[in-house]
Write a protein that holds these residues in place. Structure first.
Motif, PDB file in Angstrom:
ATOM      1  N   GLY A 161     -54.707  17.501 -15.435  1.00  0.00           N
ATOM      2  CA  GLY A 161     -53.727  17.810 -14.825  1.00  0.00           C
ATOM      3  C   GLY A 161     -52.330  17.234 -15.903  1.00  0.00           C
ATOM      4  N   GLN A 162     -51.321  17.551 -14.765  1.00  0.00           N
ATOM      5  CA  GLN A 162     -49.921  17.034 -15.151  1.00  0.00           C
ATOM      6  C   GLN A 162     -49.334  16.066 -15.573  1.00  0.00           C
ATOM      7  N   ASN A 163     -49.461  15.645 -17.138  1.00  0.00           N
ATOM      8  CA  ASN A 163     -49.350  13.982 -16.894  1.00  0.00           C
ATOM      9  C   ASN A 163     -47.534  14.006 -16.937  1.00  0.00           C
ATOM     10  N   CYS A 200     -55.966  17.181 -23.136  1.00  0.00           N
ATOM     11  CA  CYS A 200     -56.213  16.919 -21.865  1.00  0.00           C
ATOM     12  C   CYS A 200     -55.272  15.600 -21.323  1.00  0.00           C
ATOM     13  N   GLY A 236     -47.006  15.860 -20.296  1.00  0.00           N
ATOM     14  CA  GLY A 236     -47.030  17.094 -19.534  1.00  0.00           C
ATOM     15  C   GLY A 236     -45.779  17.420 -19.310  1.00  0.00           C
ATOM     16  N   GLU A 277     -51.000  22.473 -14.743  1.00  0.00           N
ATOM     17  CA  GLU A 277     -51.338  21.656 -16.205  1.00  0.00           C
ATOM     18  C   GLU A 277     -50.362  23.036 -16.723  1.00  0.00           C
ATOM     19  N   GLU A 334     -50.963  15.695  -7.333  1.00  0.00           N
ATOM     20  CA  GLU A 334     -52.476  15.026  -7.564  1.00  0.00           C
ATOM     21  C   GLU A 334     -52.324  13.952  -8.886  1.00  0.00           C
ATOM     22  N   LYS A 335     -53.254  13.145  -8.527  1.00  0.00           N
ATOM     23  CA  LYS A 335     -53.797  12.066  -9.573  1.00  0.00           C
ATOM     24  C   LYS A 335     -53.306  12.563 -10.735  1.00  0.00           C
ATOM     25  N   PRO A 336     -52.921  12.220 -12.011  1.00  0.00           N
ATOM     26  CA  PRO A 336     -53.061  12.623 -12.941  1.00  0.00           C
ATOM     27  C   PRO A 336     -54.629  12.217 -13.913  1.00  0.00           C
ATOM     28  N   PHE A 389     -53.865   6.802 -11.161  1.00  0.00           N
ATOM     29  CA  PHE A 389     -53.381   7.366 -12.971  1.00  0.00           C
ATOM     30  C   PHE A 389     -55.169   6.790 -13.405  1.00  0.00           C
ATOM     31  N   SER A 446     -58.502  14.773 -11.120  1.00  0.00           N
ATOM     32  CA  SER A 446     -57.692  14.525 -12.259  1.00  0.00           C
ATOM     33  C   SER A 446     -59.530  14.239 -12.836  1.00  0.00           C
TER      34      SER A 446
END
Length: 458
Positions: free
Chosen positions: A215-217, A246, A250, A336, A361-363, A385, A410
């Motif tokens: 995911g995009q953190n 990962c 992000g 991401e 979306e949940k990272p 998260f 994620s």
């Protein structure tokens, strides 16, 4: 094509059915074999990582030392992990001599599918947990790291009996064939798109899964943060493995009052770590493929580039790049990045950031740099998260006591340490009664005191 792997699956299934993998000695033996395989060939493992995508020495050794640490944890704590766990039951039953107990038993033949970005660590960490829990394992290393995959194919048969641990190499065709088999458990690390394929295949056999996705953190740097500390942490955490991590930050949201100063410090940190020309740095890895290089390079917005911005697709190279000031509509904010391009956004109200992030979306990870405990707590309380750090980045995944995994898109399921052992074990719940004790719950119920019958369970 599944018939090509049917024989090794059947062999592991037959061996598991004998109960041999449930013994303490079998588990310790498998852990010892894994440890020897890593130690005996440490230089070859490191060379393979460098050959596949230029991993620097620290990142090479990290892939060896982390599985070694997990092996040591399971070896040192195996007796405690395997021991039946007593649980509280209603007093009325306990006074009659009954007791509750949970026993951990292995699921059975386990498929572990690993990713390219940490092709040793993220294949072996789940495998080590599975073996400690008593499961035979079939390993599927990433085909995009061919040198590492070839070394697995060579060494696994030298150190393990095929009914205990086997390896299958190949690409999409091979993984599709493997997923047709009725595994007892599947552990997948990779992209969300492939994770959905794995989950659909698992559903055909009602096979339990752990999915480690991404995911995009988000990372927040507020006005009270130690900017030097934040800059150093983010410069490393975002650019390690060329951003193909990962849990890497992000994007960064920085309070407007310190944003310019932070970007200046972050630029200095990146340059200090990787030099004026990171393409010459022995500490900066390459992208895994030309396709991914082109994808990540496409996120670079020249007019917002304050550091870096160069890319060489044929060399699988994207320079560490900072985009500032970014906004929520930039290309790099739509998915991401999984590469060394970092958008930096300004904010004035932390609640506005939190509200916006809750629509994402949940990272897999999230990070905050702050000295304000109320802000930290608001961030941690409000956002969902997988895991993260306060005033650090990435390092939570090095701690075996912290369950690791995602939430929502994620991933699902946690592992590492005790959490890994529990996740790869079926919790068999038991109510144990002495042979001469009866609990009356039987009909006919007419004329009986129903309350008295139910009393032992209250």
């Amino acid at each position: 094509m599944s018939h090509a792997f049917q024989a090794v699956f059947d062999r592991q299934k037959a061996a598991f059915m004998t109960d041999r993998t449930k013994s303490r000695d079998w588990r310790l033996d498998q852990l010892a074999r894994m440890e020897r395989m890593l130690l005996d060939h440490q230089k070859r493992w490191c060379a393979a990582l460098h050959q596949d995508f230029g991993k620097p020495p620290f990142e090479q050794l990290f892939e060896i030392t982390v599985p070694m640490g997990n092996i040591a944890f399971y070896r040192d704590n195996l007796d405690l992990l395997m021991a039946p766990e007593a649980v509280m039951i209603p007093d009325g039953l306990a006074k009659r001599g009954l007791r509750g107990e949970v026993r951990k038993e292995p699921y059975g033949v386990t498929l572990v599918v690993g990713p390219f970005n940490a092709p040793i660590l993220l294949l072996l960490d789940p495998a080590v947990a599975a073996l400690a829990a008593g499961n035979p394992v079939i390993l599927k290393p990433a085909n995009t790291t061919p040198a590492t995959a070839a070394l697995f194919a060579e060494l696994i048969p030298q150190y393990f009996a095929p009914e205990d641990v086997a390896v299958v190499t190949g690409g999409r065709q091979e993984i599709s064939a493997l997923l047709e088999l009725p595994f007892d458990f599947i552990f997948f690390t990779g992209s969300a798109s492939v994770g959905k394929v794995v989950m659909r295949a698992a559903a055909e056999h009602l096979t339990p899964v752990i999915l480690e996705l991404g995911g995009q953190n988000p990372t927040v740097v507020d006005e009270t943060a130690d900017l030097d500390r934040a800059a150093n942490a983010i410069a490393w955490g975002h650019n390690a493995i060329s951003g193909q991590w990962c849990i890497a930050p992000g994007f960064v949201c920085v309070h407007t009052s310190v944003a310019d100063a932070f970007v200046e410090k972050l630029s200095a940190s990146v340059t200090r770590m990787y030099g004026a020309d990171p393409s010459q740095s022995p500490d900066f890895a390459r992208m895994i493929s030309e396709k991914d290089t082109a994808r990540v390079a496409s996120y670079i917005v020249p007019k917002k580039t304050v550091l870096g911005g160069r890319a060489d697709v044929s060399a699988c190279y994207v320079e560490p790049t900072l985009l500032y000031p970014s906004d929520w509509t930039d290309p790099a904010m739509q998915q991401e990045v999984f590469g060394p391009v970092l958008p930096i956004l300004r904010y004035s109200d932390i609640q506005d950031v939190i509200t916006r992030l809750k629509t994402f979306e949940k990272p897999l990870a999230a990070y905050i740099f702050s000295r304000d405990e109320a802000t930290i707590e608001r961030f941690l309380h409000s956002l969902s998260f997988g895991g993260g750090c306060v005033n650090l980045v990435n390092l939570h995944c090095w701690i075996s006591a912290l369950p690791f995994g995602g939430v929502g898109s994620s991933g699902m399921g946690k592992y590492y340490g005790k959490a890994g052992f529990d996740a790869l074990s079926n919790a068999k719940s038991l109510l144990l009664s002495p042979a001469d004790i009866s609990v009356d719950v039987y009909p006919p119920y007419q004329g009986k005191d129903i309350d008295a019958m139910l009393d032992p369970f209250s």
